[in-house]
Design an enzyme around this catalytic site. Sequence first.
Site, PDB file in Angstrom:
ATOM      1  CG  ASP A   1     -13.490   5.044  13.119  1.00 36.89           C
ATOM      2  OD1 ASP A   1     -13.975   4.057  14.144  1.00 36.89           O
ATOM      3  OD2 ASP A   1     -14.385   4.323  11.771  1.00 36.89           O
TER       4      ASP A   1
ATOM      5  CG  HIS B   1     -13.199  -0.877   2.744  1.00 37.81           C
ATOM      6  ND1 HIS B   1     -12.265  -0.384   3.696  1.00 37.81           N
ATOM      7  CD2 HIS B   1     -13.488  -1.842   3.467  1.00 37.81           C
ATOM      8  CE1 HIS B   1     -12.237  -1.081   4.839  1.00 37.81           C
ATOM      9  NE2 HIS B   1     -13.100  -1.986   4.330  1.00 37.81           N
TER      10      HIS B   1
ATOM     11  CG  ASP C   1      -2.747   1.607   4.629  1.00 38.16           C
ATOM     12  OD1 ASP C   1      -3.627   0.745   4.704  1.00 38.16           O
ATOM     13  OD2 ASP C   1      -1.174   0.915   5.435  1.00 38.16           O
ATOM     14  CG  ASP C   2      -8.156   1.284   2.903  1.00 38.36           C
ATOM     15  OD1 ASP C   2      -7.638   2.698   3.145  1.00 38.36           O
ATOM     16  OD2 ASP C   2      -8.689   0.077   3.368  1.00 38.36           O
TER      17      ASP C   2
ATOM     18  NE  ARG D   1      -4.032  -2.232   2.629  1.00 37.20           N
ATOM     19  CZ  ARG D   1      -4.276  -2.191   3.433  1.00 37.20           C
ATOM     20  NH1 ARG D   1      -4.808  -1.356   4.524  1.00 37.20           N
ATOM     21  NH2 ARG D   1      -5.707  -2.906   3.132  1.00 37.20           N
TER      22      ARG D   1
END
Length: 341
Positions: free
Chosen positions: A225, A249, A141-142, A68
């Site tokens: 989060d 995602h 990191d995605d 990544r």
Amino acid sequence: MAGRKLVKSVRTLIIIGYCSFMVQQREVTCGFLKAGLNLPLSRFNKNYVTLDDIFIGVKTTRHYEQTRLPLIMQTWYQLAKKQIWFFTDKDDPLNQKLTNGHMVNTKCKASYEYKNLCCKTGVEYDYFLKTNKKWFCHFDDDNYVNVPHLLTVLNRYNYDDYWYLGQTSMDTPTTIEKHNSLFTFRFGTGGAGICITRNLAVKMSPFVIGGRLMAVCEYLGSGDDVTLGFIIEILLHTKLTVMPEFHSHLENMGLLNPNTFKEQVSFSYELETKNVINVPGFSKDYDRTRFLSLHCFLFPHFNLCRPQQNWNTRSELVNKDINRLISVNRTRLCKKLPSVL
């Protein structure tokens, strides 16, 4: 005659001066002034921010330093090298050199347990407070981040106020029960990215700074989060501003319309479920995440985008060359056969 010209000149200067003042006060839009000077009106706003006013933290791990991270550094990292910091869980001399010292070993564990995720986010927060930046933005990191549009979006909000920007991952608010009390709130999912103004970040400090975020995470039994949402909405009474331009995602990436990509801020992917955006460009075998193609779709001037056609059609070109050579050699052989016979 000279007197009339002087009067006209003075009148014109007065009109332009007044119009400039009114634009600066955000009262009117002087079309001729904007067209003549070619200046974006947002720059007249005293609360206008530049890229140098933004701190971008990217949470990553040793498990993705060969996959990544190189993808990010090849693409959207190039748009904001000085503003992006990577927060990982090991010393990484190679990437430390490539990022000019912007790799931070948080000393947190590499697992995906909520307390370890909270540990990294807490370190991100501490690093941000040490700067004089006006906005703190966190991404995973995605994510692919459309940095220029991120800046455009942030300039819609006054950095002197208390802003909490993000995208929800659920249709309904989250409810947590503690000590016979129910807390209902919304939170911005970390997988889509969140942005917080400095004033709000400072207000959060009693609950976040110096590892305190981990303590709140453990108290709630929730991830970073969710915990940030609890702190901001419940303890500080600041509501999440939902940003439709932020994507994780957890959404169906294939439903995003390519015609709107320039107006989106963040994108994501999940390879196991083949949840990726539909974007023209490199072959799907070469660019499984579609982020290389997205980068070239948005910013075609980058060097990595120039050989795109060669990557897409490499096998076809090779096959054509092979077939051409076979055909030429066959023709030559056929011409020699009669003499041999």
